[in-house]
Write an enzyme that holds these catalytic residues in place. Sequence first.
Site, PDB file in Angstrom:
ATOM      1  N   GLU A 112      16.335  11.534  -6.842  1.00  0.00           N
ATOM      2  CA  GLU A 112      16.139  10.335  -7.666  1.00  0.00           C
ATOM      3  C   GLU A 112      16.508   9.039  -6.945  1.00  0.00           C
ATOM      4  O   GLU A 112      17.286   8.225  -7.451  1.00  0.00           O
ATOM      5  CB  GLU A 112      16.921  10.466  -8.975  1.00  0.00           C
ATOM      6  CG  GLU A 112      16.477  11.656  -9.813  1.00  0.00           C
ATOM      7  CD  GLU A 112      17.294  11.833 -11.087  1.00  0.00           C
ATOM      8  OE1 GLU A 112      18.155  10.973 -11.373  1.00  0.00           O
ATOM      9  OE2 GLU A 112      17.085  12.842 -11.788  1.00  0.00           O
ATOM     10  N   GLU A 133      12.270  21.026 -12.732  1.00  0.00           N
ATOM     11  CA  GLU A 133      13.153  20.879 -13.899  1.00  0.00           C
ATOM     12  C   GLU A 133      12.330  20.810 -15.188  1.00  0.00           C
ATOM     13  O   GLU A 133      12.625  20.036 -16.093  1.00  0.00           O
ATOM     14  CB  GLU A 133      14.018  19.617 -13.764  1.00  0.00           C
ATOM     15  CG  GLU A 133      14.838  19.554 -12.488  1.00  0.00           C
ATOM     16  CD  GLU A 133      15.747  18.333 -12.405  1.00  0.00           C
ATOM     17  OE1 GLU A 133      15.985  17.691 -13.458  1.00  0.00           O
ATOM     18  OE2 GLU A 133      16.223  18.023 -11.301  1.00  0.00           O
TER      19      GLU A 133
END
Length: 354
Positions: free
Chosen positions: A147, A261
């Site tokens: 991220e 995810e």
Amino acid sequence: MAWLQPTLCRKELESRQTSGLDAAMKAAGKKYFGTALTVRNDAGETNVLNTKGEFGSITPENAMKWEAIQPNRGQFNWGPADQHANAATQRGMELRCHTLVWHSQLPSWVANGNWNNQTLQQVMKDHINAVMGRYKGKCTHWDVVNEALNEDGTYRDSVFYRVIGEAFIPIAFRMVLAADPTTKLYYNDYNLEYGGAKTAGAIRITKLIQSYGLRIDGVGLQAHMTSESTPTQSTVTPSRANLASVLNSFTKLNVDVAYTELDIRMNTPANQQKLQANAAAYARMVGSCMDVKRCVGVTVWGISDKYSWVPGTFPGEGSALLWDDNFNKKPSYTSSLNTIRACWKCHRLLVSIS
């Protein structure tokens, strides 16, 4: 030698023991169908995890994040991470390790330290070497950097970017390669599935790492999706073709891709109509991976809605996983399994028989 046509290929695949998600994925030529896990004492969750052929990979949900492993400088808490590594080993599953360099769940001594370029790199190196040394040979994949991007594709403001600049990303990859060259190295991020500015940013990161002469094995698309418009996400899961197109935009750079995810949330409470829409969204996600040769696998971010992170983060939203609170399979489970079994693009996986 004869070649099976697509219909026969489907029958051949279905004749194998494909009663679970992972078994079906492997029969279709993929590497794994996995789950995130927090080890806990819940018989229902354990029963699903122990079901042969259901999962082939475990990702520690939180146990390997920096804050969990090294909350204070030089003080390591290996217990929870070891539990997850052992859970994978005992079941013969891959261990997909997550994550080494991330702005969040970062202890304050790192996030708020008075660093310069050299000292912060040393902190990164010490942490990476300690963690990689502990789990060398056990982690089949590592999310090296997680991220690093804002939604507009620019770099996120983090201690690593402020002090080192964008070079912190290839530097982290170099450190991990030196510590364990056998593991697969991934850049991992969310909202890459839509093909916009953030996707372009992740493509830029991939090229940046490669420009340093370093290996990046894959890009992880987290795939926290919605099956209907919600207060926190107006854009629903894209079409299967559009998803596959985004995956291919990365594989063109000679890297693998994976959904790392996956969960697909809705406005709660759920009803049959919403559950069917959710099942269709899961079919699009899983199907897009099946359509792309270098999509190696899918990981769902948890087994059951009972422990999903979604309701606590997005109030009024949930029902995002494949099993409900009581560990009953949902329509999304059936649609995912059927999509894998359908062996789309099977003509590219022609099975030869003598």
